[in-house]
Write an enzyme that holds these catalytic residues in place. Structure first.
Site, short mmCIF file in Angstrom:
data_model
loop_
_atom_site.label_atom_id
_atom_site.label_comp_id
_atom_site.label_asym_id
_atom_site.label_seq_id
_atom_site.Cartn_x
_atom_site.Cartn_y
_atom_site.Cartn_z
N CYS A 119 0.22 -81.06 33.89
CA CYS A 119 1.35 -80.39 33.22
C CYS A 119 2.70 -80.97 33.62
O CYS A 119 3.71 -80.69 32.96
CB CYS A 119 1.30 -78.89 33.50
N HIS A 264 8.03 -75.43 32.50
CA HIS A 264 6.67 -75.58 31.98
C HIS A 264 6.18 -74.20 31.54
O HIS A 264 6.41 -73.20 32.22
CB HIS A 264 5.77 -76.15 33.08
N ASN A 294 -0.29 -72.52 27.02
CA ASN A 294 0.01 -73.65 27.90
C ASN A 294 -0.54 -74.93 27.26
O ASN A 294 -1.75 -75.08 27.12
CB ASN A 294 -0.64 -73.40 29.27
#
Ligand SMILES: CC(C)(COP(=O)(O)OP(=O)(O)OC[C@H]1O[C@@H](n2cnc3c(N)ncnc32)[C@H](O)[C@@H]1OP(=O)(O)O)[C@@H](O)C(=O)NCCC(=O)NCCS
Length: 337
Positions: A119, A264, A294
């Site tokens: 990520c 994020h 996500n």
């Protein structure tokens, strides 16, 4: 954590993003796994996510985002001399997804490679492009975060399958001469860090050389995401706060100078905890995870593109980007929009 040496600036001159058409809501999920809209919403903030079509690969999504970024920048594909794709869901082991994007957009003057930092991948890729550009070896880069995480999901594991989605975001990056305050999207500072000791907390254990998929192990789905959620949560908050504070300090700025934090997008509670600890009000924190879940390396470039196109970001705004992911890896970038 070792702050990277201050280097000349580079400038983001165009952004683009793409999400696949198919939407999977929390209610849809609750029809085939033991979960509920109420649990997912209160624990994560996610309401729905987009899922790529079976014949839609990461490079297809990356290409669509890239073409939009090129159009926004007014740059032709032939002018691009570096393509970096951050992804943990490449189309295949090799060639790199960046090479596949190169072919699809016709950027035949580019050097192309992928970066694997989960990520945090987009910020790792942006910093890598920044170094290439500031060393003078490359002039115009396409930096992409793209993921088809649905290809790594065990749809029977409620601990993970509710969290992730598919998307791609891209930026076009050029050199900004030192002191050129008119250049848009100028990167002021970046800090990055990694801790491989914690690799086991968030991983896809199978499908690589350590654990190839065989007829014997296929049933246990080792090629899907395995995560210790609570531990990951704690490390994510700590590391993202530290990285953000260091990146701000390196840029010579303070929390009060921030116009917008783009973190994020993993969990709304993680984002609230970071905003709280940094002392940034909620209205200066960007959140779109309710729509996309996500999407790993894609979350930040997608959010950046959305914030820009919707007018949430204005020229001169101080933007703080901050990410955390498997590895563990983390990074934070401060820029003037
Ligand atoms: C995954 C996460 C949402 C789980 O939230 P949590 O509050 O920590 O929940 P827990 O894992 O402690 O589980 C609590 C209970 O809910 C259950 N549960 C887990 N997923 C569920 C779901 N989708 N639906 C319903 N119940 C669920 C668990 O089985 C557990 O039940 P038990 O108490 O009977 O054992 C949270 O830990 C998280 O977001 N972690 C970080 C994730 C992340 O950022 N990952 C990517 C980093 S890049």
């Amino acid at each position: 954590m070792q702050p990277d040496t201050k280097i000349c600036s580079c400038s983001i001159i165009g952004t683009g993003s793409y999400v696949p058409a198919r939407v999977l809501t929390n209610d849809d999920l609750s029809k085939f796994v033991d979960t509920s809209d109420e649990w997912i919403t209160t624990r994560t903030g996610i309401k729905e996510r987009h899922i790529a079509a079976d014949d839609e690969a990461t490079s297809d999504m990356a290409t669509k985002a890239a073409l939009k970024a090129l159009e926004a920048a007014g740059v032709k594909a032939e002018e691009i001399d570096l393509i970096i794709v951050a992804t943990v869901t490449p189309d295949m082991f090799f060639p790199s997804t960046a090479c596949l994007v190169q072919k699809k957009i016709g950027a035949m003057n580019a050097v192309c490679f992928d970066i694997s930092a989960a990520c945090s991948g987009f910020l790792y890729a942006l910093q890598t492009a920044r170094h290439y550009i500031n060393s003078g070896t490359r002039g115009t880069a396409l930096v992409i975060g793209a993921e088809k995480l649905s290809s790594l999901i065990n749809w029977k594991d409620r601990n993970t399958c509710v969290l992730f989605g598919d998307a791609a975001g891209a930026v076009v990056v050029r050199r900004a001469e030192p002191g050129d305050t008119s250049a848009p999207g100028r990167v002021l500072s970046t800090v990055m860090g990694s801790d491989g000791n914690l690799a086991d907390l968030l991983k896809v254990p199978g499908g690589g050389s350590a654990c190839p998929i065989t007829a014997e192990n296929a049933e246990s789905r080792p090629n899907t995401i395995h995560m210790e959620g609570r531990e990951t949560f704690k490390h994510a908050v700590t590391r993202m706060c530290q990285a953000a504070e260091q990146a701000l300090k390196q840029a010579g700025l303070e929390t009060k100078d921030i116009s917008l934090v783009i973190p994020h997008q993993a969990n709304a509670r993680i984002i609230s905890a970071i905003a709280d600890r940094l002392g940034v009000p909620e209205e200066k924190t960007y959140m779109n995870l309710q729509k996309y879940g996500n999407t790993s390396a894609a979350t930040i470039p997608v959010a950046l593109d959305e914030a820009h196109r919707s007018g949430r970001l204005q020229r001169g705004d101080v933007v703080l980007l901050v990410a955390f992911g498997g590895g563990f890896t983390w990074a934070s970038t401060v820029m003037i929009w």
